[in-house]
Structure formats: C-alpha cells, structure tokens
Motif scaffolding. Structure first.
Motif, short mmCIF file in Angstrom:
data_model
loop_
_atom_site.label_atom_id
_atom_site.label_comp_id
_atom_site.label_asym_id
_atom_site.label_seq_id
_atom_site.Cartn_x
_atom_site.Cartn_y
_atom_site.Cartn_z
N GLY A 1 31.20 -7.77 50.42
CA GLY A 1 30.75 -6.47 49.95
C GLY A 1 29.41 -6.05 50.53
N GLY A 2 29.01 -6.67 51.63
CA GLY A 2 27.73 -6.33 52.26
C GLY A 2 26.53 -6.93 51.57
N ALA A 3 26.72 -7.94 50.73
CA ALA A 3 25.60 -8.57 50.04
C ALA A 3 24.58 -9.09 51.04
N ARG A 4 23.32 -8.78 50.81
CA ARG A 4 22.26 -9.20 51.72
C ARG A 4 21.99 -10.70 51.55
N PRO A 5 21.65 -11.38 52.63
CA PRO A 5 21.51 -12.83 52.57
C PRO A 5 20.17 -13.27 51.96
N TYR A 6 20.14 -14.53 51.57
CA TYR A 6 18.88 -15.22 51.32
C TYR A 6 18.52 -15.92 52.64
N VAL A 7 17.31 -15.71 53.11
CA VAL A 7 16.86 -16.34 54.34
C VAL A 7 15.85 -17.43 53.98
N PHE A 8 16.14 -18.66 54.37
CA PHE A 8 15.29 -19.81 54.08
C PHE A 8 14.57 -20.24 55.35
N ARG B 1 29.11 -17.13 45.28
CA ARG B 1 30.01 -17.29 46.42
C ARG B 1 30.08 -16.05 47.31
N SER B 2 29.42 -14.97 46.88
CA SER B 2 29.50 -13.74 47.66
C SER B 2 28.37 -13.59 48.67
N ARG B 3 27.35 -14.42 48.53
CA ARG B 3 26.16 -14.24 49.35
C ARG B 3 26.00 -15.39 50.36
N LYS B 4 25.47 -15.07 51.53
CA LYS B 4 25.21 -16.10 52.53
C LYS B 4 23.75 -16.57 52.48
N VAL B 5 23.56 -17.81 52.84
CA VAL B 5 22.23 -18.38 52.99
C VAL B 5 22.02 -18.67 54.48
N VAL B 6 20.93 -18.18 55.02
CA VAL B 6 20.60 -18.35 56.43
C VAL B 6 19.34 -19.19 56.53
N TRP B 7 19.44 -20.28 57.25
CA TRP B 7 18.24 -21.06 57.60
C TRP B 7 17.73 -20.57 58.95
N ALA B 8 16.45 -20.32 59.04
CA ALA B 8 15.86 -19.84 60.30
C ALA B 8 14.56 -20.58 60.54
N GLY B 9 14.07 -20.46 61.76
CA GLY B 9 12.81 -21.11 62.08
C GLY B 9 12.89 -21.83 63.40
N GLN C 1 29.52 -19.95 54.02
CA GLN C 1 28.41 -19.15 53.51
C GLN C 1 27.07 -19.56 54.11
N PHE C 2 27.02 -20.69 54.79
CA PHE C 2 25.76 -21.23 55.27
C PHE C 2 25.66 -21.06 56.78
N ASP D 1 17.60 -10.28 51.38
CA ASP D 1 17.32 -9.87 50.01
C ASP D 1 16.08 -10.62 49.53
N TRP D 2 16.07 -11.94 49.77
CA TRP D 2 14.91 -12.78 49.46
C TRP D 2 14.63 -13.67 50.67
N VAL D 3 13.35 -13.96 50.88
CA VAL D 3 12.93 -14.99 51.83
C VAL D 3 12.34 -16.14 51.02
N VAL D 4 12.93 -17.32 51.17
CA VAL D 4 12.44 -18.53 50.50
C VAL D 4 11.86 -19.42 51.58
N THR D 5 10.60 -19.83 51.40
CA THR D 5 9.89 -20.42 52.53
C THR D 5 8.78 -21.35 52.09
N ASN D 6 8.44 -22.28 52.97
CA ASN D 6 7.20 -23.02 52.83
C ASN D 6 6.02 -22.10 53.14
N ASP D 7 4.82 -22.61 52.94
CA ASP D 7 3.62 -21.94 53.42
C ASP D 7 3.69 -21.95 54.95
N SER D 8 3.98 -20.79 55.54
CA SER D 8 4.27 -20.74 56.98
C SER D 8 4.06 -19.33 57.50
N GLY D 9 4.14 -19.20 58.82
CA GLY D 9 4.03 -17.88 59.43
C GLY D 9 5.09 -16.91 58.97
#
Length: 310
Positions: free
Chosen positions: A170-177, A203-211, A219-220, A240-248
């Motif tokens: 449904g176009g749900a925006r991802p969480y970016v980690f 189950r509708s949302r994707k999680v994206v790891w970046a860096g 979904q991953f 939708d959200w960015v979940v992150t360490n203390d980082s750039g």
C-alpha cells in the motif's frame, strides 16, 4: 558577490551541520557565493548541496604535494571571508594560505590553529556545553546575520534515482536503519534483533539497512556498503522513521526534517544529538551509564513504540 570559503573537510556529521549553517547564510543574504574545502570521500554530498557553489577536494593521502596543489587552486580566487569551521592545525594552515580579507576561526580551535585567524568566533552562552550546531551558527554573526537556522537544506536531485523498491504494501514508507558509526564505541549491537521485532509486528512495512558497512526476508533490504552519499538524502527523505546510532546520517535525517530515533552510548546527546534536541521529530534513547552493551533490543523497541504512538 560576497565570496565565502568554508573549510570543513570532515566528518559526515560535522559537514552536515556546516551545510545547515551555509544554507542559513544563503537564506539571509542574497549576495553570497559559497565555496568549500572537503575531503574526497565526502565531496559528493557537498557538491550535491544547493547552498554550495564550488567545491575544492582535499586528498588526505596526497601528502605535502597534494596539499600544495590544493592551495594553489584555492589561491586562484580572492575571498572576502574564510571560515575555518574545523579548528585543527591542518585547517588552520589551509586558512593561512588563502587569499582572503578576513580569516575567521573557532575560539575553541585546537592544535594551535588559532594563530592563523584574524578573528575568533565566540562560543554561545553555554560555552563548550553548547550543541555543535549552535557553536557553528555563531559564524553567522561575522556576516551580520542571526545565529539561527533559516531556509531548508536541499540537495540536487539524482537523475533516474528510483526508490520504489523501499515501498511496502500500500505504499507504506520504510523504516531506514543506520547500524554503523565512525567510532566503534558508538555502534549499538542490537539492530538485527530490533529489525526482527519490527518485521514481526508490521508485515506491511519494509526495513532498510543503509550505511557504509542477514535476514532472509522480503521485507528486509540490506544496502550497507551500497549506499552512496549522493543517494543518501533521497533515501532518508523516503523514510517514515530513521533509526540510527550517533552518526552522520542521524544529523542528515534531522536536518532534512525526517523523524529520528537515535541510540546513544558514551556521547552526550545534549551536545551531539539530532538538532534541535527535544523537537517533535527528534528522539533519543541513551544506554545506562553510556554503555551500549547494557541496552537491549526489547528496551529500544519498547521506547520506539511509545514514541511512535504519541
């Protein structure tokens, strides 16, 4: 035009904060042309920033010859102002070699860099206990402008960049980690467990790891090691959200107005957290006694759910 050279070669988080100040200066003055000295690894994101007109690339591995070559290029332009926002010996030497009417640096400069400045920018009222962005904003006063963020940090769009792969059902925006951080003591080890908790709940949302640095689930998406600095702003804006360490990337997400949930260990979020700390989009959890090993994935996820539900 007023010619300004900003010297801020690294690191990513510091550069993002400097770009916020450059954006504010451009928003307050229509006659400003901004050039920038940056390390080669961070040059793409500075080039992409709409507030920067020209980029000089500092090749740290080039030795004395590379340094002299860079300064010959810089000295071809006569600047009205040079702002050394880094405040180290190397950047102080760069400042000394420029052709500029006003050479300005930080009052908290280290490694004797202060000897190369005509003027030193005072610290904010809270002194060294001020947030890093507030310290850099004091440079605005040199040009007679207010030390506050103005305008919107913008990056030039990347042609043909398609991020549809990150959309959920449904176009749900991802969480970016962002599980990485420049310093090992700032890297929280619970991102894998946190990802599993998130994917089980929604189950509708994707999680994206970046860096810069696996779970067998559609979904991953693991983009670590495959996320360029040029594409980073677009990917963050997609989240939708960015979940992150203390980082750039944490600082970049906050600067772009994306919801941030930052995980802190030994560093003080009051000084280095997403700016402005306490804003409705910026949230922090800090490990007990600053030790990330004492922060469990379940504790982080429970805090995230409480914040998300507000």
């Amino acid at each position: 035009m007023t010619e300004l050279l900003i010297i801020k070669p690294s690191s990513l988080g510091d550069i993002v904060q400097g770009l916020q100040v450059a954006t504010s200066l451009k928003a307050q003055r229509g006659d400003l042309r901004i050039s920038w000295i940056v390390r080669e690894m961070f040059a793409p994101i500075v080039r992409a920033c709409e507030a920067v007109d020209r980029v000089y690339v500092f090749d740290r591995s080039g030795g004395a010859k590379g340094f002299l070559r860079l300064m010959r290029e810089v000295r071809a332009t006569k600047f009205d102002y040079v702002f050394d926002m880094q405040g180290l010996l190397r950047t102080g030497l760069m400042t000394s070699r420029t052709r500029a009417r006003h050479k300005v640096g930080r009052s908290d400069a280290r490694e004797m860099a202060g000897m190369f400045y005509d003027e030193k920018v005072p610290l904010p009222p809270d002194g060294r206990r001020s947030h890093a962005v507030d310290i850099l904003l004091q440079f605005c006063r040199v040009l007679g402008e207010k030390p506050e963020l103005r305008g919107t940090l913008r990056f030039r769009e990347v042609d043909s960049l398609n991020l549809k792969f990150a959309d959920g059902r449904g176009g749900a925006r991802p969480y970016v980690f962002f599980p990485d951080s420049r310093r090992p003591e700032k890297r929280w080890g619970g991102f894998k467990q946190l990802t599993e908790l998130v994917l089980r709940e929604d189950r509708s949302r994707k999680v994206v790891w970046a860096g810069s640095n696996v779970l067998p689930d559609a979904q991953f998406l693991n983009l670590t090691g495959n996320t360029s600095l040029v594409s980073l702003p677009a990917l963050i804006r997609k989240a939708d959200w960015v979940v992150t360490n203390d980082s750039g990337p944490m600082h970049l997400a906050a600067a772009l107005g994306v919801k941030v949930f930052a995980i802190f260990g030994p560093t003080d979020p009051r000084l280095f957290g997403p700016y402005p700390l306490g804003g409705k989009l910026n949230h922090v959890i800090q490990a007990p006694v600053g030790d990330l090993k004492l922060l469990s994935a379940r504790d982080v996820y429970a805090r995230f759910l409480r914040i998300r539900g507000r």
